[in-house]
Design a protein around this motif. Structure first.
Motif, PDB file in Angstrom:
ATOM      1  N   PHE A 318      59.651   2.144 -43.798  1.00 53.34           N
ATOM      2  CA  PHE A 318      59.229   2.552 -42.452  1.00 53.34           C
ATOM      3  C   PHE A 318      57.712   2.789 -42.423  1.00 53.34           C
ATOM      4  O   PHE A 318      57.027   2.394 -41.482  1.00 53.34           O
ATOM      5  N   TYR A 322      54.838   0.909 -40.346  1.00 55.50           N
ATOM      6  CA  TYR A 322      53.880   1.615 -39.485  1.00 55.50           C
ATOM      7  C   TYR A 322      52.457   1.133 -39.788  1.00 55.50           C
ATOM      8  O   TYR A 322      51.674   0.813 -38.884  1.00 55.50           O
ATOM      9  N   ASP A 326      54.135  -2.117 -37.004  1.00 58.07           N
ATOM     10  CA  ASP A 326      55.507  -2.112 -36.442  1.00 58.07           C
ATOM     11  C   ASP A 326      56.001  -3.528 -36.155  1.00 58.07           C
ATOM     12  O   ASP A 326      56.385  -3.860 -35.027  1.00 58.07           O
ATOM     13  N   THR A 331      61.056  -1.060 -32.605  1.00 59.67           N
ATOM     14  CA  THR A 331      60.599   0.259 -32.145  1.00 59.67           C
ATOM     15  C   THR A 331      60.595   0.249 -30.623  1.00 59.67           C
ATOM     16  O   THR A 331      60.361  -0.790 -30.004  1.00 59.67           O
ATOM     17  N   ASN A 337      58.214   4.520 -36.177  1.00 55.57           N
ATOM     18  CA  ASN A 337      58.369   4.236 -37.606  1.00 55.57           C
ATOM     19  C   ASN A 337      57.806   5.361 -38.474  1.00 55.57           C
ATOM     20  O   ASN A 337      58.341   5.642 -39.547  1.00 55.57           O
TER      21      ASN A 337
END
Ligand code: ADP
Ligand code: GN1
Ligand code: MG
Length: 364
Positions: A318, A322, A326, A331, A337
């Motif tokens: 995650f 980010y 993303d 998302t 994230n």
């Protein structure tokens, strides 16, 4: 912005009787675009699952669908052998009118599954009984796959749970910092680096042969199992994109990662996020009751580490996403994230404090 597709035309490509009625976004998967498709057949509504396959992640859709066709056929036979209903107890691919397992419109790839009615996928454990039944379903699935010939499958996502490779990807994302987010998340980056000793815990044991490589599901979160609304039993294991060689410890661990958190995976308020040890024992009991005799003592001993590791790995994925802007996990809001990475970190911290009793329970 959501992309719109000509759903009526797409529906018309598949061997579906009846007239197109509607198609709406469905479910909470992070990877594919999933829709509930409704057609009218002899005056009644019939539903299907239509998915736009994440083609960026699965560039070789033919190989992906080859795997899914083999696994669903295998499951169907086993369900029939025990006198079950294969249309509800396993995923069923609806082929195109040309007999293909997916439709390519020149740009996007679509597939259709029979909709499993009167069953629910939960995003959070509401009743421990559901979690127990999900464990039985995933344990049964693992038991079933023990007889599946791994050499028939393409490894569509190589190194999927190779945490060392995931760590190298993470370091690369930190280094490149394409979105200029590195400073903002310096503390999280430092935490994942401090815990990088976790990366080798299972891959090294697989490499040395201490833990067997098996055909596993590899994405065993609660919303990938359907619970029958009438009986409360685990009905069907779904989301078969990642069925590949893996470890039982990964499958066990990923269920614990997701299900033992009483809050959402992307909960911004970390005071709500914690590791529910009672649910760990619930899942462990259900899983061990179903996985069969083939689980080895070494695997059993590593189940708790699988939970820590899957949570650490997922948090790192995650955070990597980010940092990369993303581009991997779906998302719906900025910072989602990052929130997901933070919940996973909190869960790892909680689990590490309880690792001794997690181990004792796994070996009882
Ligand atoms: P992703 O790979 O994006 O996670 P999934 O295949 O898991 O996509 O599907 C997303 C959601 O759609 C599931 O969590 C489930 O709620 C629902 N779903 C998928 N397949 C079916 C099906 N055959 N019948 C009913 N619901 C389904
Ligand atoms: C994705 O597809 P879905 O939403 O069931 C991901 C898993 C992660 C999970 C985190 C193919 O699962 O590996 O653990 O998100 N699937 C893939 O929620 O990358
Ligand atoms: Mg899913």
């Amino acid at each position: 912005m959501e992309r719109e597709f000509d759903f009526e035309n797409i529906c018309g490509q598949f061997a579906i009787a009846g007239e197109y009625a509607a198609c709406v976004r469905y479910g909470e998967g992070h990877i594919n675009d999933t829709y509930k498709l409704t057609v009218r057949e002899n005056g009644r509504e019939v539903h299907y699952i239509l998915q736009r396959i994440n083609h960026r992640l699965f560039p070789e859709v033919g190989k992906l669908m080859h795997n899914i066709a083999l696994v669903t056929d295998f499951c169907r036979k086993s369900v029939l052998a025990r006198g079950g209903d294969p249309m509800r107890e396993c995923l069923s691919i609806v082929r195109t009118k040309k007999g293909e397992s997916y439709y390519f419109d020149g740009e996007n790839y679509f597939r259709v599954y029979v909709f499993i009615e009167d069953a629910t996928t939960y995003q959070i454990v509401r009743d421990p009984k559901d979690f127990y039944e999900s464990a039985v379903a995933f344990g049964n699935f693992a038991n079933l796959l023990a007889d599946f010939d791994a050499s028939q499958l393409y490894e569509v996502l190589p190194d999927f749970h190779n945490t060392r490779v995931r760590y190298a990807n993470f370091l690369r994302a930190v280094e490149k910092d394409v979105c200029d987010r590195r400073m903002e998340v310096a503390e999280e980056i430092a935490w994942f680096k401090e815990h990088s000793y976790l990366c080798g815990e299972i891959v090294d044991k697989i490499a040395s042969g201490e833990i067997p490589l098996r055909v596993t599901h590899n994405d065993t979160k609660l919303n990938n199992v359907m619970i029958d609304n009438a009986t409360g039993k685990g009905l069907a294991v779904i989301d078969l994109d990642t069925v590949m060689p893996g470890s039982l410890c990964y499958d066990f661990g990923d269920s614990i990662r997701f299900g033992c958190n009483p809050a959402a995976e992307d909960e911004p308020d970390l005071s709500k996020v914690n590791f529910r040890y009672d649910l760990y024992e619930t899942y462990l009991d259900g899983y061990l009751s179903a996985v069969g005799e083939s689980i080895t003592p070494a695997e059993r001993a590593m189940l708790p580490v699988g939970a820590v590791l899957m949570t650490y790995e997922c948090g790192m994925r995650f955070l990597t996403d980010y940092l990369e802007g993303d581009v991997y996990f779906r998302t719906v809001r900025p910072g989602q994230n990052l929130d997901r990475a933070r919940t996973q970190r909190k869960l790892v911290e909680d689990m590490l404090q309880q690792l001794d009793r997690m181990r004792e329970a796994a070996l009882r």
